[in-house]
Design a protein around this motif. Structure first.
Motif, PDB file in Angstrom:
ATOM      1  N   SER A 182       0.822  -1.202   0.000  1.00 35.63           N
ATOM      2  CA  SER A 182       0.000   0.000   0.000  1.00 35.63           C
ATOM      3  C   SER A 182       0.860   1.258   0.000  1.00 35.63           C
ATOM      4  CB  SER A 182      -0.894   0.007   1.246  1.00 35.63           C
ATOM      5  OG  SER A 182      -0.083   0.148   2.408  1.00 35.63           O
ATOM      6  N   ARG A 183       0.160   2.383  -0.061  1.00 36.34           N
ATOM      7  CA  ARG A 183       0.822   3.687   0.029  1.00 36.34           C
ATOM      8  C   ARG A 183       1.563   3.829   1.355  1.00 36.34           C
ATOM      9  NH1 ARG A 183      -2.392   9.512  -0.485  1.00 36.34           N
ATOM     10  NH2 ARG A 183      -0.544  10.860  -0.263  1.00 36.34           N
ATOM     11  N   TRP A 184       1.007   3.252   2.399  1.00 34.82           N
ATOM     12  CA  TRP A 184       1.651   3.307   3.707  1.00 34.82           C
ATOM     13  C   TRP A 184       3.020   2.650   3.661  1.00 34.82           C
ATOM     14  CZ3 TRP A 184       3.472  -0.228   7.321  1.00 34.82           C
ATOM     15  CH2 TRP A 184       3.751   0.279   8.582  1.00 34.82           C
ATOM     16  N   HIS A 185       3.140   1.522   2.977  1.00 36.94           N
ATOM     17  CA  HIS A 185       4.430   0.846   2.865  1.00 36.94           C
ATOM     18  C   HIS A 185       5.426   1.684   2.065  1.00 36.94           C
ATOM     19  CE1 HIS A 185       1.782  -2.702   3.777  1.00 36.94           C
ATOM     20  NE2 HIS A 185       2.788  -2.937   4.593  1.00 36.94           N
ATOM     21  N   TRP A 186       4.924   2.406   1.070  1.00 35.76           N
ATOM     22  CA  TRP A 186       5.811   3.296   0.315  1.00 35.76           C
ATOM     23  C   TRP A 186       6.367   4.391   1.218  1.00 35.76           C
ATOM     24  CZ3 TRP A 186       8.270   2.005  -3.702  1.00 35.76           C
ATOM     25  CH2 TRP A 186       7.699   1.218  -4.694  1.00 35.76           C
ATOM     26  N   MET A 187       5.569   4.863   2.152  1.00 31.08           N
ATOM     27  CA  MET A 187       6.034   5.873   3.096  1.00 31.08           C
ATOM     28  C   MET A 187       7.191   5.317   3.938  1.00 31.08           C
ATOM     29  SD  MET A 187       5.721   6.835   6.585  1.00 31.08           S
ATOM     30  CE  MET A 187       4.135   6.219   7.204  1.00 31.08           C
ATOM     31  N   ILE A 188       7.078   4.044   4.332  1.00 29.65           N
ATOM     32  CA  ILE A 188       8.149   3.402   5.086  1.00 29.65           C
ATOM     33  C   ILE A 188       9.421   3.343   4.249  1.00 29.65           C
ATOM     34  CG2 ILE A 188       8.896   1.274   6.218  1.00 29.65           C
ATOM     35  CD1 ILE A 188       6.676   2.774   7.688  1.00 29.65           C
ATOM     36  N   VAL A 189       9.268   2.917   2.995  1.00 29.71           N
ATOM     37  CA  VAL A 189      10.415   2.787   2.103  1.00 29.71           C
ATOM     38  C   VAL A 189      11.108   4.134   1.902  1.00 29.71           C
ATOM     39  CG1 VAL A 189      11.097   2.292  -0.276  1.00 29.71           C
ATOM     40  CG2 VAL A 189       9.516   0.754   0.911  1.00 29.71           C
ATOM     41  N   ILE A 190      10.331   5.183   1.665  1.00 33.41           N
ATOM     42  CA  ILE A 190      10.915   6.511   1.423  1.00 33.41           C
ATOM     43  C   ILE A 190      11.512   7.093   2.709  1.00 33.41           C
ATOM     44  CG2 ILE A 190      10.396   8.895   0.759  1.00 33.41           C
ATOM     45  CD1 ILE A 190       8.209   7.714  -1.101  1.00 33.41           C
ATOM     46  N   ILE A 214      17.649   1.208  10.892  1.00 29.67           N
ATOM     47  CA  ILE A 214      16.797   1.195   9.701  1.00 29.67           C
ATOM     48  C   ILE A 214      16.499  -0.226   9.227  1.00 29.67           C
ATOM     49  CG2 ILE A 214      16.583   1.937   7.313  1.00 29.67           C
ATOM     50  CD1 ILE A 214      16.417   4.142   9.484  1.00 29.67           C
ATOM     51  N   ASN A 215      17.521  -1.065   9.110  1.00 30.22           N
ATOM     52  CA  ASN A 215      17.282  -2.428   8.619  1.00 30.22           C
ATOM     53  C   ASN A 215      16.348  -3.203   9.539  1.00 30.22           C
ATOM     54  OD1 ASN A 215      18.556  -3.245   6.081  1.00 30.22           O
ATOM     55  ND2 ASN A 215      20.447  -2.539   7.018  1.00 30.22           N
ATOM     56  N   SER A 216      16.504  -3.034  10.844  1.00 31.28           N
ATOM     57  CA  SER A 216      15.619  -3.750  11.767  1.00 31.28           C
ATOM     58  C   SER A 216      14.185  -3.252  11.631  1.00 31.28           C
ATOM     59  CB  SER A 216      16.112  -3.599  13.210  1.00 31.28           C
ATOM     60  OG  SER A 216      16.275  -2.239  13.560  1.00 31.28           O
ATOM     61  N   ALA A 217      14.010  -1.939  11.519  1.00 29.37           N
ATOM     62  CA  ALA A 217      12.655  -1.384  11.396  1.00 29.37           C
ATOM     63  C   ALA A 217      11.996  -1.805  10.093  1.00 29.37           C
ATOM     64  CB  ALA A 217      12.710   0.145  11.488  1.00 29.37           C
ATOM     65  N   ILE A 218      12.726  -1.752   8.995  1.00 29.57           N
ATOM     66  CA  ILE A 218      12.164  -2.110   7.694  1.00 29.57           C
ATOM     67  C   ILE A 218      11.686  -3.561   7.691  1.00 29.57           C
ATOM     68  CG2 ILE A 218      12.758  -2.563   5.272  1.00 29.57           C
ATOM     69  CD1 ILE A 218      14.512  -0.049   5.387  1.00 29.57           C
ATOM     70  N   ASP A 219      12.539  -4.462   8.159  1.00 29.39           N
ATOM     71  CA  ASP A 219      12.164  -5.875   8.125  1.00 29.39           C
ATOM     72  C   ASP A 219      10.962  -6.176   9.018  1.00 29.39           C
ATOM     73  OD1 ASP A 219      14.089  -6.361   6.328  1.00 29.39           O
ATOM     74  OD2 ASP A 219      15.358  -7.613   7.590  1.00 29.39           O
ATOM     75  N   GLU A 220      10.791  -5.413  10.082  1.00 28.27           N
ATOM     76  CA  GLU A 220       9.680  -5.659  11.000  1.00 28.27           C
ATOM     77  C   GLU A 220       8.379  -5.010  10.542  1.00 28.27           C
ATOM     78  OE1 GLU A 220      12.837  -5.916  14.685  1.00 28.27           O
ATOM     79  OE2 GLU A 220      11.284  -4.359  14.732  1.00 28.27           O
ATOM     80  N   LEU A 221       8.447  -4.136   9.546  1.00 24.55           N
ATOM     81  CA  LEU A 221       7.246  -3.446   9.061  1.00 24.55           C
ATOM     82  C   LEU A 221       6.784  -3.921   7.682  1.00 24.55           C
ATOM     83  CD1 LEU A 221       8.180   0.192  10.155  1.00 24.55           C
ATOM     84  CD2 LEU A 221       6.367  -1.220  11.142  1.00 24.55           C
ATOM     85  N   ILE A 253      14.809  14.038   4.095  1.00 21.98           N
ATOM     86  CA  ILE A 253      14.492  12.699   4.596  1.00 21.98           C
ATOM     87  C   ILE A 253      13.943  12.774   6.015  1.00 21.98           C
ATOM     88  CG2 ILE A 253      15.497  10.471   5.246  1.00 21.98           C
ATOM     89  CD1 ILE A 253      17.470  10.837   2.929  1.00 21.98           C
ATOM     90  N   LEU A 254      14.501  13.657   6.817  1.00 27.23           N
ATOM     91  CA  LEU A 254      14.053  13.802   8.204  1.00 27.23           C
ATOM     92  C   LEU A 254      12.577  14.204   8.269  1.00 27.23           C
ATOM     93  CD1 LEU A 254      14.954  13.748  11.182  1.00 27.23           C
ATOM     94  CD2 LEU A 254      15.561  16.164  10.948  1.00 27.23           C
ATOM     95  N   LEU A 255      12.150  15.049   7.339  1.00 31.26           N
ATOM     96  CA  LEU A 255      10.753  15.485   7.325  1.00 31.26           C
ATOM     97  C   LEU A 255       9.795  14.316   7.082  1.00 31.26           C
ATOM     98  CD1 LEU A 255      11.076  18.827   5.287  1.00 31.26           C
ATOM     99  CD2 LEU A 255      10.722  18.565   7.759  1.00 31.26           C
ATOM    100  N   VAL A 256      10.196  13.414   6.199  1.00 32.30           N
ATOM    101  CA  VAL A 256       9.358  12.232   5.918  1.00 32.30           C
ATOM    102  C   VAL A 256       9.423  11.245   7.079  1.00 32.30           C
ATOM    103  CG1 VAL A 256       8.979  10.299   4.339  1.00 32.30           C
ATOM    104  CG2 VAL A 256       9.706  12.523   3.443  1.00 32.30           C
ATOM    105  N   ARG A 257      10.593  11.086   7.635  1.00 34.23           N
ATOM    106  CA  ARG A 257      10.820  10.071   8.663  1.00 34.23           C
ATOM    107  C   ARG A 257      10.019  10.329   9.934  1.00 34.23           C
ATOM    108  NH1 ARG A 257      16.870   8.015   9.655  1.00 34.23           N
ATOM    109  NH2 ARG A 257      16.542   7.450   7.473  1.00 34.23           N
TER     110      ARG A 257
END
Length: 478
Positions: free
Chosen positions: A23-31, A141-148, A203-207
C-alpha cells in the motif's frame, strides 16, 4: 533493567503485519527509512571523486590524495562500525524510531561541519563522526524495515533499499563534475557536502511520520500501543475485509534484554548463522573496498583522469543499482540460498577476470569501467542480501544488535584494512599491485559464496518469528 519480565501477552501483531497488502503506507516506510542509503552513497562517492581536488593547492586543506582515499576513508568506516555497535544496542533497548531520528541528526551535523573543514585533522574527525551516524542508521533502519514490511515482499524490498545506496553514488558522482570544474577549488567540495545536508533534512521530514515497530512494542511491554498502531495501519490502508489471521504468538514481555544473553544467542544458539553472517559481510566489504574507495585514485594514477571521474563512477553506480532492482524479486521466488551464493561466487569470478585483464594492460578507462559495471551488477544484489540475511535469521530482541555486530566486524575487516592496503597498492603505480587488490576482493567474495551454499538459511516468504523465534516466546496457553 535487564532481562526483567513485565508480563505475558498473546498477540497476532506479526501475522497481521505480514498479511497486509502492499500500500501507500508501505511506500512511506520505504521513502522515510530506505532513502538513507542514498545519503551513504552520496557521502562515499563525493569523497572518492573529490580526493584529487582536495589534494590540490588552494583547496583549504593540507592533505594528500592518498590520505583522502586511505586515512579519511578508513576513519569513516571506523566511525560507521563504532556507531553501528553503539546505536544498535540502543535501538534494541529503546526502540527503532527514537534511534533512526537521532542517528540521522548525528549524520546531518557531522556532514555540515565537514563542509567547514579548515585542516586535515578537522576533516578526519568529522569524517569519523559522519560514519558514526551512518553506522547507527544501518542497525536502526534495517531492523525497522524488516519488521514493518510483509514477509512475501521483504526480500526484494530490503535488497532494493540497500541497493539504493548506488542512486546516491550516481548522484554524487555527477554532482562532483560541475563542482570540480565550475567552482573555485576551495568552494566546490564544500558545496558538495552541503548538498548532503539538504537531502538529509528532506528525509528527516518524511521520517517523522514513520511509526515505531509494533513487534518491538509488544515485546517491551507495550502491547496495547502495538495493537492500536496496527489498527491504525489497517485503517489507513482501508482494507476492512482483511480476514483475521489464526496464527498468534505468546511472549514473556521484558523492558530490555541483557547484552550477555544477546551474545549467548548469537554464539551458542546460532553458531552456524553467526559464521554465515560474518562471511557475507567480510566478503562484500573486501570486494567493494577493492574497487570503490580507490576508484578515483585508479583513474588518476593509471589514466591521468582527475576532474571528470564522476562520469565514470556514475556508470558503475547505475549498474550497481540495476542489480538489486532487476534481481531482487528472485530472492523471494528462486530463494535466498541459490541467489546469494550465485551473486557472491559470480561477482568474485568476474572480478578475477577483470584483475587479469588489467594486469595485461588491455583495459582503458572506459573498458575498465564497463568491466566494473558488470561485476558490480551481480555483486550489489549479493552485498544487499548480506544485510537482509543477518536482519532476519536472528531473534527479534537481538535484531538491531546482530546487524550492528556483523556490519562492524565485517566492515572493519574489509572497510578499514581494505582502503589502507588497497590505496597503497594503487599508489605504487604498478598494474600488478592494483590487480592484486582486485584479486583479494574477488577471492574473499567467492569464499563467502561457498559458505552460503553450506550454511545458508531458507528464509524466503517466511515470517520473522518462523525463521527465528523471539527469545521471549512462551508456550501458548488455552
Amino acid at each position: 533493567m535487564s532481562d526483567v519480565e513485565t508480563g505475558t501477552v498473546t498477540t497476532k501483531v506479526p501475522a497481521r503485519l505480514d498479511r497486509l497488502p502492499w500500500s501507500r503506507w508501505h511506500w512511506m516506510i520505504v521513502i522515510g527509512l530506505g532513502t538513507v542509503w542514498i545519503l551513504d552513497g552520496l557521502e562515499v562517492t563525493i569523497v572518492g571523486n573529490l580526493s584529487a581536488q582536495l589534494a590540490k593547492p588552494g583547496s583549504g586543506l593540507d592533505i594528500t590524495q592518498a590520505q583522502v582515499a586511505g586515512v579519511a576513508a578508513a576513519l569513516y568506516v571506523a566511525g560507521a562500525c563504532t556507531g553501528a555497535l553503539f546505536f544498535g544496542w540502543l535501538t534494541d533497548r529503546f526502540g527503532r524510531k527514537k534511534l533512526f531520528i537521532i542517528t540521522l541528526v548525528v549524520y546531518l551535523v557531522a556532514t555540515l561541519l565537514t563542509a567547514f573543514s579548515f585542516s586535515a585533522w578537522w576533516f578526519f574527525l568529522f569524517r569519523f563522526m559522519t560514519g558514526f551516524g551512518i553506522g547507527g542508521e544501518y542497525a536502526a533502519i534495517n531492523s525497522a524495515i524488516d519488521e514493518l514490511i510483509p514477509s512475501r515482499h521483504r526480500g526484494r524490498i530490503d535488497i532494493i533499499i540497500n541497493g539504493s545506496y548506488w542512486l546516491g553514488a550516481a548522484g554524487g558522482a555527477l554532482l562532483t563534475v560541475p563542482l570540480l570544474n565550475d567552482l573555485p577549488v576551495n568552494i566546490g567540495w564544500r558545496v558538495a557536502f552541503g548538498l548532503g545536508v539538504v537531502l538529509g533534512l528532506a528525509i528527516l521530514l518524511v521520517r517523522r511520520h514513520v511509526p515505531e515497530s509494533p513487534r518491538w512494542l509488544f515485546i517491551h511491554g507495550k502491547d496495547r500501543e502495538a495493537e492500536r498502531l496496527v489498527d491504525d495501519i489497517e485503517e489507513q490502508i482501508g482494507k476492512h475485509d482483511l480476514r483475521e489471521p489464526e496464527q498468534s504468538i505468546t511472549i514473556h514481555q521484558r523492558k530490555s534484554i541483557g547484552f550477555v544473553r544477546i551474545a549467548h544467542t548469537m554464539v551458542a544458539l546460532y553458531p552456524k548463522r553467526t559464521v554465515l553472517g560474518l562471511s557475507l559481510f567480510i566478503g562484500q566489504a573486501f570486494l567493494y573496498n577493492a574497487i570503490t574507495f580507490g576508484y578515483a585514485q585508479i583513474l588518476s594514477t593509471f589514466f591521468k583522469i582527475d576532474t571528470h571521474t564522476g562520469y565514470y563512477f556514475a556508470v558503475i553506480a547505475v549498474g550497481n543499482f540495476l542489480g538489486p532492482l532487476l534481481l531482487g524479486h528472485l530472492f523471494d521466488t528462486v530463494g535466498r540460498v541459490p541467489m546469494i551464493s550465485a551473486t557472491y561466487i559470480g561477482s568474485g569470478v568476474l572480478l578475477l577476470g577483470t584483475a587479469w585483464l588489467f594486469n595485461e594492460g588491455v583495459l582503458t578507462a572506459v573498458t575498465l569501467t564497463a568491466c566494473w559495471s558488470v561485476v558490480l551488477f551481480v555483486a550489489s544484489a549479493g552485498a544487499s542480501s548480506a544485510y537482509l540475511t543477518v536482519s532476519e535469521i536472528f531473534p527479534m530482541e537481538t535484531r538491531a544488535m546482530a546487524i550492528a555486530f556483523f556490519f562492524a566486524v565485517g566492515t572493519a575487516a574489509g572497510g578499514i584494512a581494505g582502503p589502507l592496503v588497497f590505496s597503497s597498492l594503487v599508489e605504487s603505480g604498478v598494474p600488478g599491485d592494483t590487480a592484486l587488490a582486485f584479486s583479494i576482493g574477488g577471492i574473499i567474495m567467492i569464499a563467502a559464496g561457498l559458505v552460503e551454499v553450506f550454511l545458508g538459511v531458507k528464509a524466503e516468504r517466511k515470517g520473522l518469528e518462523d525463521i527465528a523465534a523471539p527469545l521471549s516466546t512462551a508456550p501458548a496457553t488455552t
